[in-house]
Design a protein around this motif. Structure first.
Motif, PDB file in Angstrom:
ATOM      1  N   ASP A  89      -6.250  12.062  -3.117  1.00 16.31           N
ATOM      2  CA  ASP A  89      -7.277  11.240  -2.477  1.00 16.31           C
ATOM      3  C   ASP A  89      -6.882   9.762  -2.475  1.00 16.31           C
ATOM      4  O   ASP A  89      -7.002   9.075  -1.444  1.00 16.31           O
ATOM      5  CB  ASP A  89      -8.625  11.423  -3.172  1.00 16.31           C
ATOM      6  N   ARG A  90      -6.419   9.274  -3.611  1.00 18.66           N
ATOM      7  CA  ARG A  90      -6.010   7.868  -3.679  1.00 18.66           C
ATOM      8  C   ARG A  90      -4.813   7.609  -2.768  1.00 18.66           C
ATOM      9  O   ARG A  90      -4.724   6.567  -2.108  1.00 18.66           O
ATOM     10  CB  ARG A  90      -5.662   7.488  -5.119  1.00 18.66           C
ATOM     11  N   GLY A  91      -3.881   8.551  -2.752  1.00 14.86           N
ATOM     12  CA  GLY A  91      -2.691   8.378  -1.927  1.00 14.86           C
ATOM     13  C   GLY A  91      -3.010   8.322  -0.447  1.00 14.86           C
ATOM     14  O   GLY A  91      -2.469   7.488   0.291  1.00 14.86           O
ATOM     15  N   LEU A  92      -3.888   9.201   0.005  1.00 14.86           N
ATOM     16  CA  LEU A  92      -4.284   9.195   1.413  1.00 14.86           C
ATOM     17  C   LEU A  92      -4.996   7.893   1.774  1.00 14.86           C
ATOM     18  O   LEU A  92      -4.788   7.338   2.859  1.00 14.86           O
ATOM     19  CB  LEU A  92      -5.185  10.389   1.709  1.00 14.86           C
ATOM     20  N   ARG A  93      -5.808   7.403   0.852  1.00 15.56           N
ATOM     21  CA  ARG A  93      -6.495   6.131   1.091  1.00 15.56           C
ATOM     22  C   ARG A  93      -5.488   4.988   1.205  1.00 15.56           C
ATOM     23  O   ARG A  93      -5.608   4.125   2.090  1.00 15.56           O
ATOM     24  CB  ARG A  93      -7.487   5.863  -0.035  1.00 15.56           C
ATOM     25  N   ALA A 130       1.556   9.758  -5.329  1.00 17.95           N
ATOM     26  CA  ALA A 130       2.200  11.038  -5.009  1.00 17.95           C
ATOM     27  C   ALA A 130       2.858  11.670  -6.230  1.00 17.95           C
ATOM     28  O   ALA A 130       2.994  12.900  -6.292  1.00 17.95           O
ATOM     29  CB  ALA A 130       3.233  10.843  -3.895  1.00 17.95           C
ATOM     30  N   LEU A 131       3.251  10.854  -7.197  1.00 17.56           N
ATOM     31  CA  LEU A 131       3.894  11.392  -8.395  1.00 17.56           C
ATOM     32  C   LEU A 131       2.931  12.224  -9.236  1.00 17.56           C
ATOM     33  O   LEU A 131       3.366  12.991 -10.088  1.00 17.56           O
ATOM     34  CB  LEU A 131       4.463  10.253  -9.245  1.00 17.56           C
ATOM     35  N   TYR A 132       1.626  12.093  -8.982  1.00 19.20           N
ATOM     36  CA  TYR A 132       0.618  12.848  -9.732  1.00 19.20           C
ATOM     37  C   TYR A 132       0.217  14.127  -9.017  1.00 19.20           C
ATOM     38  O   TYR A 132      -0.697  14.829  -9.466  1.00 19.20           O
ATOM     39  CB  TYR A 132      -0.611  11.977  -9.987  1.00 19.20           C
ATOM     40  N   GLY A 133       0.877  14.449  -7.902  1.00 22.07           N
ATOM     41  CA  GLY A 133       0.585  15.692  -7.206  1.00 22.07           C
ATOM     42  C   GLY A 133      -0.832  15.706  -6.662  1.00 22.07           C
ATOM     43  O   GLY A 133      -1.335  14.701  -6.156  1.00 22.07           O
ATOM     44  N   LEU A 157       9.369   5.946   4.682  1.00 23.27           N
ATOM     45  CA  LEU A 157       8.576   6.194   3.480  1.00 23.27           C
ATOM     46  C   LEU A 157       7.163   6.641   3.837  1.00 23.27           C
ATOM     47  O   LEU A 157       6.613   7.546   3.197  1.00 23.27           O
ATOM     48  CB  LEU A 157       8.523   4.937   2.602  1.00 23.27           C
ATOM     49  N   TYR A 158       6.582   6.039   4.866  1.00 25.12           N
ATOM     50  CA  TYR A 158       5.251   6.480   5.304  1.00 25.12           C
ATOM     51  C   TYR A 158       5.298   7.943   5.731  1.00 25.12           C
ATOM     52  O   TYR A 158       4.454   8.744   5.321  1.00 25.12           O
ATOM     53  CB  TYR A 158       4.758   5.604   6.466  1.00 25.12           C
ATOM     54  N   ARG A 159       6.269   8.287   6.552  1.00 23.72           N
ATOM     55  CA  ARG A 159       6.373   9.659   7.040  1.00 23.72           C
ATOM     56  C   ARG A 159       6.562  10.642   5.882  1.00 23.72           C
ATOM     57  O   ARG A 159       5.932  11.713   5.845  1.00 23.72           O
ATOM     58  CB  ARG A 159       7.525   9.786   8.035  1.00 23.72           C
ATOM     59  N   ALA A 160       7.423  10.289   4.950  1.00 24.34           N
ATOM     60  CA  ALA A 160       7.679  11.184   3.815  1.00 24.34           C
ATOM     61  C   ALA A 160       6.411  11.390   2.992  1.00 24.34           C
ATOM     62  O   ALA A 160       6.073  12.527   2.614  1.00 24.34           O
ATOM     63  CB  ALA A 160       8.789  10.611   2.944  1.00 24.34           C
ATOM     64  N   LEU A 161       5.693  10.305   2.724  1.00 23.61           N
ATOM     65  CA  LEU A 161       4.476  10.419   1.926  1.00 23.61           C
ATOM     66  C   LEU A 161       3.381  11.166   2.684  1.00 23.61           C
ATOM     67  O   LEU A 161       2.660  11.982   2.103  1.00 23.61           O
ATOM     68  CB  LEU A 161       3.986   9.018   1.535  1.00 23.61           C
ATOM     69  N   HIS A 167       0.825  -1.208   0.000  1.00 25.99           N
ATOM     70  CA  HIS A 167       0.000   0.000   0.000  1.00 25.99           C
ATOM     71  C   HIS A 167       0.865   1.267   0.000  1.00 25.99           C
ATOM     72  O   HIS A 167       0.489   2.277  -0.609  1.00 25.99           O
ATOM     73  CB  HIS A 167      -0.944   0.004   1.196  1.00 25.99           C
ATOM     74  N   LEU A 168       2.015   1.197   0.664  1.00 23.83           N
ATOM     75  CA  LEU A 168       2.917   2.354   0.638  1.00 23.83           C
ATOM     76  C   LEU A 168       3.426   2.623  -0.766  1.00 23.83           C
ATOM     77  O   LEU A 168       3.538   3.775  -1.189  1.00 23.83           O
ATOM     78  CB  LEU A 168       4.097   2.135   1.586  1.00 23.83           C
ATOM     79  N   HIS A 169       3.751   1.570  -1.496  1.00 22.67           N
ATOM     80  CA  HIS A 169       4.225   1.769  -2.866  1.00 22.67           C
ATOM     81  C   HIS A 169       3.104   2.330  -3.749  1.00 22.67           C
ATOM     82  O   HIS A 169       3.374   3.135  -4.660  1.00 22.67           O
ATOM     83  CB  HIS A 169       4.769   0.461  -3.435  1.00 22.67           C
ATOM     84  N   LEU A 170       1.867   1.919  -3.495  1.00 19.31           N
ATOM     85  CA  LEU A 170       0.749   2.512  -4.227  1.00 19.31           C
ATOM     86  C   LEU A 170       0.642   4.005  -3.912  1.00 19.31           C
ATOM     87  O   LEU A 170       0.429   4.830  -4.809  1.00 19.31           O
ATOM     88  CB  LEU A 170      -0.560   1.809  -3.853  1.00 19.31           C
TER      89      LEU A 170
END
Length: 222
Positions: free
Chosen positions: A21-25, A13-16, A42-46, A5-8
């Protein structure tokens, strides 16, 4: 499963803002799969990259990504992106420069160069910005190159290299650009033509830029 899920979330995140919404989910699903994931770099950075998109302050983001170092290159990239999105360009530049290119996945390598170009530009270091945008352009896929060509042309114009900038712009295919980029390309071309001593054609291109701009009331300054 949490890492999946982190990689998703990282891909979103690359789409700004379009991926917010998808990234937060995906982040929520990562934390649900393994609550300890919230402490992973990676979680913290995202998390802070998405928070920056939502308007988090530079101070909040600096504190949030503190301690995420280049030994975690993907997390470090996203942490740097969070810093830049929050308006902390100098901090972002330092973080990006600390990342060893050889440790970065190929899909992030040109993005790192492009983000470094933006951070340099925000600091008015146009020479470094031009070098970074050129590196990004060389490494990007064909579909990403048009926007990078505009970034590089803009940096070259700031350096007074109008002829080189116009050469880049002439190779663009306007119909392949969204309207906002077509307006920007026309504006840059107008500026280049003005510097090259062709004010008549420059005014035509600046008029094209105004026509294509989202805000028809505003005017591009020569």
């Amino acid at each position: 499963r949490a890492l999946y899920h982190l990689h998703l979330a990282a891909a979103d995140a690359l789409y700004g803002a379009a991926g917010l919404d998808r990234g937060l989910r995906a982040l929520r699903e990562a934390a649900a799969a393994d609550p300890s994931a919230v402490r992973w770099p990676l979680y913290r950075a995202l998390h802070w990259e998405f928070r920056a998109l939502q308007g988090a302050s530079p101070h909040e983001v600096r504190r949030g990504v503190a301690g995420i170092g280049p030994e975690e290159p993907v997390a470090a990239y996203h942490g740097a992106s969070a810093l830049w999105l929050a308006g902390a360009a100098r901090s972002a530049r330092r973080a990006l420069q600390a990342i060893d290119d050889d440790t970065v996945p190929s899909y992030l390598r040109w993005r790192r160069a492009a983000l470094l170009g933006h951070a340099h530009a925000d600091s008015d270091d146009w020479q470094a910005a031009a070098v970074a945008f050129a590196a990004a352009y060389d490494g990007a896929s064909d579909g990403e190159r048009a926007g990078l060509r505009l970034q590089l042309a803009g940096a070259l114009l700031e350096l007074g290299r109008a002829e080189e900038a116009r050469t880049l712009l002439l190779d663009l295919v306007p119909d392949e650009l969204p309207d906002a980029d077509r307006a920007w390309a026309a504006q840059l071309d107008g500026r280049a033509l003005l510097e090259l001593g062709n004010p008549g054609l420059a005014l035509e291109r600046l008029a094209d830029a105004e026509r294509l701009a989202d805000d028809p009331v505003g005017r591009f300054e020569a």
